[in-house]
Design an enzyme around this catalytic site. Structure first.
Site, short mmCIF file in Angstrom:
data_model
loop_
_atom_site.label_atom_id
_atom_site.label_comp_id
_atom_site.label_asym_id
_atom_site.label_seq_id
_atom_site.Cartn_x
_atom_site.Cartn_y
_atom_site.Cartn_z
N ARG A 200 34.91 40.77 49.86
CA ARG A 200 34.37 41.91 50.44
C ARG A 200 33.06 41.60 50.89
O ARG A 200 32.34 40.62 50.82
CB ARG A 200 34.08 43.08 49.38
CG ARG A 200 33.59 42.50 48.12
CD ARG A 200 33.34 43.30 46.88
NE ARG A 200 33.26 42.58 45.66
CZ ARG A 200 31.92 42.32 45.17
NH1 ARG A 200 30.94 42.94 45.59
NH2 ARG A 200 31.73 41.53 44.11
N TYR B 189 42.25 32.86 31.16
CA TYR B 189 41.13 32.30 31.64
C TYR B 189 40.84 30.83 31.02
O TYR B 189 40.58 29.98 31.99
CB TYR B 189 39.69 33.20 31.48
CG TYR B 189 38.34 32.72 31.96
CD1 TYR B 189 38.38 32.73 33.16
CD2 TYR B 189 37.47 32.56 31.14
CE1 TYR B 189 37.06 32.17 33.84
CE2 TYR B 189 36.21 32.10 31.49
CZ TYR B 189 36.05 32.09 32.84
OH TYR B 189 34.84 31.88 33.57
N1 SER Z 1 31.17 34.45 30.56
C1 SER Z 1 32.68 34.17 30.58
C2 SER Z 1 33.49 35.26 30.28
O1 SER Z 1 32.84 35.85 29.48
C3 SER Z 1 32.80 32.85 30.21
O2 SER Z 1 32.85 31.95 31.12
O3 SER Z 1 34.52 35.45 30.49
#
Ligand code: SER
Length: 317
Positions: free
Chosen positions: A37, A143
């Protein structure tokens, strides 16, 4: 000699300030910002900007060729809390974008790559205090798994194909210019906004959740420094531990209270508590210090002062 930089994910929390810092350092026409964006007025007016989906190889390649890019900073990612809600999407974005950039470097279309890793590469079985560079790593979030896997691939591309990829395991990053999106450490930014707006904050982590954190100015300096260091100094090609400070919600609240005595905090932990509990409390970054001279500058009270001062100005605008 090509000397252009491309930032993928330039409108995010880190990308925004990294773009400004790189444009300041190398000149605005040398730094192409991109995201899915458009950015804010400053971003759009301060140099070239392209809409790019970092998961689309052809789109990234076209821009690399068009602008004669030789250095890519891949800042597009889905962070910890959001990726727990959208695991497949998080995995796809985080891994496909990385392979796109690593493959461009492998095919010699670019020369240098920056890719951020995170304290999320560690997991519940990692020693939580003074976590060293090399230790048990069994991440338990989508993640974290994507960052751990990404680190292994960066190292592989360096050893097998000579790709000059450099990476930092960022702690939680505290900043006032652009809001973070979907991280577990985001509370440490939100708390300053709420202190100014309501003088109170309901925290989604418990009082004792100590996590490694860093001020954005330090994080940007680390990024510029690792990228500017001679290649032979970068001995770790997975990702470097990077430490600044560590604190918990109670301690950041106490730091705010020094400036705003009426500030109050309450706690209502949600699903992010489990994520925070799986991460280190403090990090050892001996290798970053020795290899490329890392040292943080901002401690908690200095961060609080900067955050309150700058956010107050933006709220008054
Ligand atoms: N700051 C990030 C998170 O909280 C960690 O890399 O996902």
């Amino acid at each position: 000699m090509k000397s252009r930089i491309l930032i993928l994910g330039a409108c995010g929390q880190i990308g925004t300030e990294l773009t400004a810092a790189l444009r300041e350092k190398y000149g605005k026409h040398k730094v192409v910002a991109s995201d899915i964006r458009e950015g804010d007025a400053d971003m759009m007016a301060s140099g070239p900007f392209e809409i790019i989906d970092a998961t689309n190889y052809e789109a990234v390649e076209n821009i690399v060729i068009h602008y004669e890019i030789n250095e890519v900073y891949l800042m597009a990612a889905m962070l910890s809390a959001t990726a727990e809600k959208f695991p497949a999407k998080g995995w796809h974005l985080n891994m496909t974008s990385l392979f796109n950039v690593l493959n461009l470097a492998k095919d010699k279309k670019i020369e240098k790559v920056f890719w951020p890793s995170s304290i999320a590469v560690f997991g519940p079985t990692t020693p939580r205090v003074n976590t060293p560079q090399h230790t048990i790593m069994e991440p338990s979030t989508v993640y974290g798994i994507s960052k751990q896997t990404g680190e292994r691939w960066c190292e592989y591309y360096f050893h097998k194909y000579g790709v000059d990829v450099r990476s930092i395991r960022y702690p939680g990053i505290i900043s006032w210019q652009t809001l973070p999106g979907g991280g577990t450490t985001d509370y440490a930014i939100d708390i300053y906004h709420k202190a100014l707006k309501h003088n109170k904050y309901l925290c989604f982590l418990n009082a004792e959740s100590t996590l490694p954190m860093i001020y954005m100015e330090d994080a940007i300096r680390a990024t510029l420094d690792i990228m500017a260091a001679p290649a032979e100094k970068i001995k770790i090609r997975s990702s470097y531990n990077l430490a600044a400070i560590s604190f918990n919600p109670e301690e950041i609240a106490a730091s705010i209270k020094k400036q705003r005595p009426e500030f109050a905090i309450a706690y209502e932990p949600d699903f992010r508590q489990e994520i925070a509990d799986s991460w280190p409390q403090s990090i050892l970054d001996t290798e970053a210090q020795e290899d490329w001279g890392w040292k943080h500058q901002f401690d908690l009270d200095a961060i609080t002062e900067e955050m309150l001062k700058n956010l107050e100005k933006t709220y008054k605008k």
